[in-house]
Enzyme design. Structure first.
Site, mmCIF file in Angstrom:
data_model
loop_
_atom_site.group_PDB
_atom_site.id
_atom_site.type_symbol
_atom_site.label_atom_id
_atom_site.label_comp_id
_atom_site.label_asym_id
_atom_site.label_seq_id
_atom_site.Cartn_x
_atom_site.Cartn_y
_atom_site.Cartn_z
ATOM 1 N N LYS A 183 -26.302 7.465 -52.987
ATOM 2 C CA LYS A 183 -25.289 7.158 -52.295
ATOM 3 C C LYS A 183 -25.558 5.633 -51.905
ATOM 4 O O LYS A 183 -24.575 4.811 -51.938
ATOM 5 C CB LYS A 183 -24.746 8.091 -51.355
ATOM 6 N N GLN B 229 -25.174 15.081 -45.143
ATOM 7 C CA GLN B 229 -25.556 15.482 -46.487
ATOM 8 C C GLN B 229 -25.984 17.014 -46.084
ATOM 9 O O GLN B 229 -26.720 17.491 -45.314
ATOM 10 C CB GLN B 229 -26.815 15.000 -46.829
ATOM 11 N N ASP C 175 -16.208 12.852 -47.191
ATOM 12 C CA ASP C 175 -16.376 13.981 -48.277
ATOM 13 C C ASP C 175 -15.256 14.836 -48.349
ATOM 14 O O ASP C 175 -15.208 15.720 -49.259
ATOM 15 C CB ASP C 175 -17.613 14.833 -47.432
#
Ligand code: NAP
Length: 292
Positions: free
Chosen positions: A52, A96, A119
């Site tokens: 990422k 995460q 997200d």
């Protein structure tokens, strides 16, 4: 058979994003900024976060990585989320997953300001997605929609089978494929309690497998001419690899490729698109596309 190349598609989209960022910055605007919070040292999570950060560089974004050890308390993590929510320099951020067992993932997700939830996991974004309002859509289903669109796969009125019903893949995928403005398909969702699973799969014009069972979808489960999207990425031991493992999809690729009209490989299919869609959501956050 058409190989749906997620790696090449993602590379092209990242170039498009970088061009847009250059335009924004050239016009005196702010470079989009993504922050990622990583807890512990799980191999998979480390790799995802590293990729990422690299993707941010490729897109011309600013990125910040915040690390905590496994023993971070929920309170400390929530305080970090609150700081990122309040930080005007950060356009969007992710925590995460998975998190250590002593921390409630749901509590952390709900603490994130939905306007920075790139997200797309916050209930506000999930709800808005479900009723077709502008919002951050979670990256994996968004990436699959984008692959279908770029490969000109006709979805309207088709029979789509989604294998798996997780919150991050199966459920949003089914919801999007059903909605008029996205897939406009007739959708069936299958899970571990489904009956006649093989026959249901075989009726699909578009089969999307997201269960995390290597090679589960055999040739006998695929209708000739179907489009097959393989979301599965399971690490299976492989002594011939330096890493000691290889990534395996949910589809028996070698057998299914001869029957399918189009298929995504693993790796190089859905995976690269997922990270790329996180970048697209970050660009949208920077441009305040969905929320002011
Ligand atoms: P998950 O949360 O573990 O959910 C798995 C789903 O599959 C559940 O709904 C489960 O049914 C169903 N299932 C499991 N075994 C089954 C079986 N034998 N028959 C029918 N259904 C079965 O998984 P996830 O997070 O959605 O991830 C699925 C896979 O996609 C994993 O390999 C993951 O690594 C991969 N993934 C890849 C990406 C990417 O970017 N490429 C992103 C996310 C996930 P129940 O609900 O009944 O338990």
């Amino acid at each position: 058979m058409v190989l749906i190349d997620g790696k090449a598609t993602a590379a092209a989209i990242k170039q498009e994003i970088a061009a847009r960022v250059a335009e924004i910055v050239g016009a005196g605007g702010k470079r989009p900024h993504l922050a990622a919070v990583l807890v512990g040292h799980d191999g998979g999570s480390e790799t995802y976060v590293k990729n990422k950060v690299l993707a941010c560089e490729a897109c011309g974004f600013e990125s910040t990585l915040i690390r905590y050890e496994d023993d971070v308390t929920e309170e400390e993590l929530l305080a970090c989320v609150a700081r990122l929510n309040a930080d005007d320099a950060v356009d969007g951020f992710i925590v995460q997953l998975p998190l250590p067992r002593h921390i409630s993932e749901q509590r952390v997700i709900e603490a994130i300001d939905y306007r920075k939830d790139v997200d797309g996991f916050h209930p506000v974004n999930v709800g808005r997605m479900a009723i077709g309002l502008p919002c951050y859509i979670s990256a994996t289903p968004l990436g699959i929609l984008e692959l279908l669109r770029r490969y000109k796969v006709e979805t309207s009125g088709k029979r789509c089978v989604v294998l798996g019903r997780s919150n991050i893949v199966g459920k949003p995928m089914a919801s999007l494929m059903m909605q008029k403005q996205y897939g406009d398909a007739t959708v069936t969702v299958l899970h571990s309690r489904s009956r006649d699973l093989k026959e249901e799969c075989r009726r699909a014009d578009i089969l999307i497998a997201a269960i995390g069972r290597p090679g589960f979808v055999t040739a006998a489960m695929v209708k000739p001419g179907a489009v097959v999207i393989d979301v599965g990425t399971t690490r299976v031991p492989d002594a011939t690899r330096k890493s000691g493992y290889r990534l395996s999809g949910d589809v028996d690729f070698d057998a299914v490729k001869d029957i399918a009209a189009a298929i995504t490989p693993v790796p190089g299919g859905v995976g690269p698109m997922t990270i790329c869609m996180l970048m697209l959501n970050t660009l949208a956050a920077g441009e305040k596309k969905f929320y002011s």
